[in-house]
Design an enzyme around this catalytic site. Structure first.
Site, PDB file in Angstrom:
ATOM      1  N   HIS A   1       3.401  -5.435  -8.192  1.00 35.89           N
ATOM      2  CA  HIS A   1       3.681  -4.833  -9.399  1.00 35.89           C
ATOM      3  C   HIS A   1       2.466  -3.749  -9.495  1.00 35.89           C
ATOM      4  O   HIS A   1       1.956  -3.494  -8.642  1.00 35.89           O
ATOM      5  CB  HIS A   1       3.219  -5.860 -10.696  1.00 35.89           C
ATOM      6  CG  HIS A   1       1.740  -6.205 -10.587  1.00 35.89           C
ATOM      7  ND1 HIS A   1       1.130  -6.971  -9.722  1.00 35.89           N
ATOM      8  CD2 HIS A   1       0.575  -5.449 -11.313  1.00 35.89           C
ATOM      9  CE1 HIS A   1      -0.302  -7.196  -9.879  1.00 35.89           C
ATOM     10  NE2 HIS A   1      -0.496  -6.277 -10.528  1.00 35.89           N
TER      11      HIS A   1
ATOM     12  N   HIS B   1      -1.115   2.671  -9.136  1.00 37.46           N
ATOM     13  CA  HIS B   1      -0.858   2.309  -7.568  1.00 37.46           C
ATOM     14  C   HIS B   1      -0.192   0.771  -7.543  1.00 37.46           C
ATOM     15  O   HIS B   1      -0.593   0.055  -8.314  1.00 37.46           O
ATOM     16  CB  HIS B   1      -2.249   2.297  -6.856  1.00 37.46           C
ATOM     17  CG  HIS B   1      -3.031   1.495  -7.152  1.00 37.46           C
ATOM     18  ND1 HIS B   1      -4.117   1.786  -8.212  1.00 37.46           N
ATOM     19  CD2 HIS B   1      -3.372   0.176  -6.671  1.00 37.46           C
ATOM     20  CE1 HIS B   1      -4.897   0.595  -8.593  1.00 37.46           C
ATOM     21  NE2 HIS B   1      -4.674  -0.196  -7.736  1.00 37.46           N
TER      22      HIS B   1
END
Length: 180
Positions: free
Chosen positions: A40, A126
């Site tokens: 995720h 990120h």
């Protein structure tokens, strides 16, 4: 309940990220690599939250997305956050970063008004592929991994629960808010 707010990915993207992760795993000397289903992009880590806090978080998420339209991110190159000889290995994102930062900043502001502390560190979006990864030469790994740019359609944000099931860390969406 331990929770965070994230952007989830569809199955095709998770497969793509998993392939990159598996290649990196083969090229590293070890580490704790993210399970495919847990991949995720974190917007906000909350931590432990009771039912009252969960209700406030859901309200904040609804308020955050009221005026924000769907947008597209793009996958970028691999990178690391270093911790002595071990690293957090991540995949960077690009694309409509101004819209991602708008979601992040609005979420921070709305949660702050509801009593949740703002993040002190700058937001560095990120996709974590592994923790405690032992890498001798990141540039060498980047050269060997087949990377291609992929689009990530962001049309919702999710409240995720982090828990252990049968000894494995599992992230499960417990609430979603669609963008406009």
């Amino acid at each position: 309940m331990r929770v965070f707010i994230a952007i989830e990915f569809n199955g095709e993207l998770k497969e793509f990220f998993n392939e990159i992760k598996l290649q990196a795993k083969d090229l590293s000397a070890g580490g704790n690599f993210t399970h495919k289903d847990n991949i995720h992009l974190t917007l906000k880590f909350i931590g432990e939250a009771d039912e009252k806090s969960i209700t406030a978080i859901k309200e904040a998420m609804k308020e955050t997305v009221e005026m924000i339209k769907s947008f597209t991110l793009l996958t970028k190159e691999l990178g690391t956050f270093s911790r002595k000889s071990k690293h957090i290995l991540w995949l960077g994102v690009g694309g409509e970063m101004d819209k991602l930062k708008t979601v992040y900043n609005e979420l921070e502001d709305v949660l702050d008004r509801r009593g949740f502390n703002k993040e002190e560190r700058p937001y560095s979006p990120h996709i974590t592929l592994g923790r405690q990864v032992i890498i001798e030469d990141l540039d060498s790994i980047k050269d060997k991994i087949r990377m291609e740019e992929r689009e990530i359609m962001v049309d919702s944000i999710s409240l995720m629960e982090s828990k252990r099931e049968k000894g494995a860390l599992v992230y499960k969406a417990i609430y979603r808010c669609s963008l406009q």
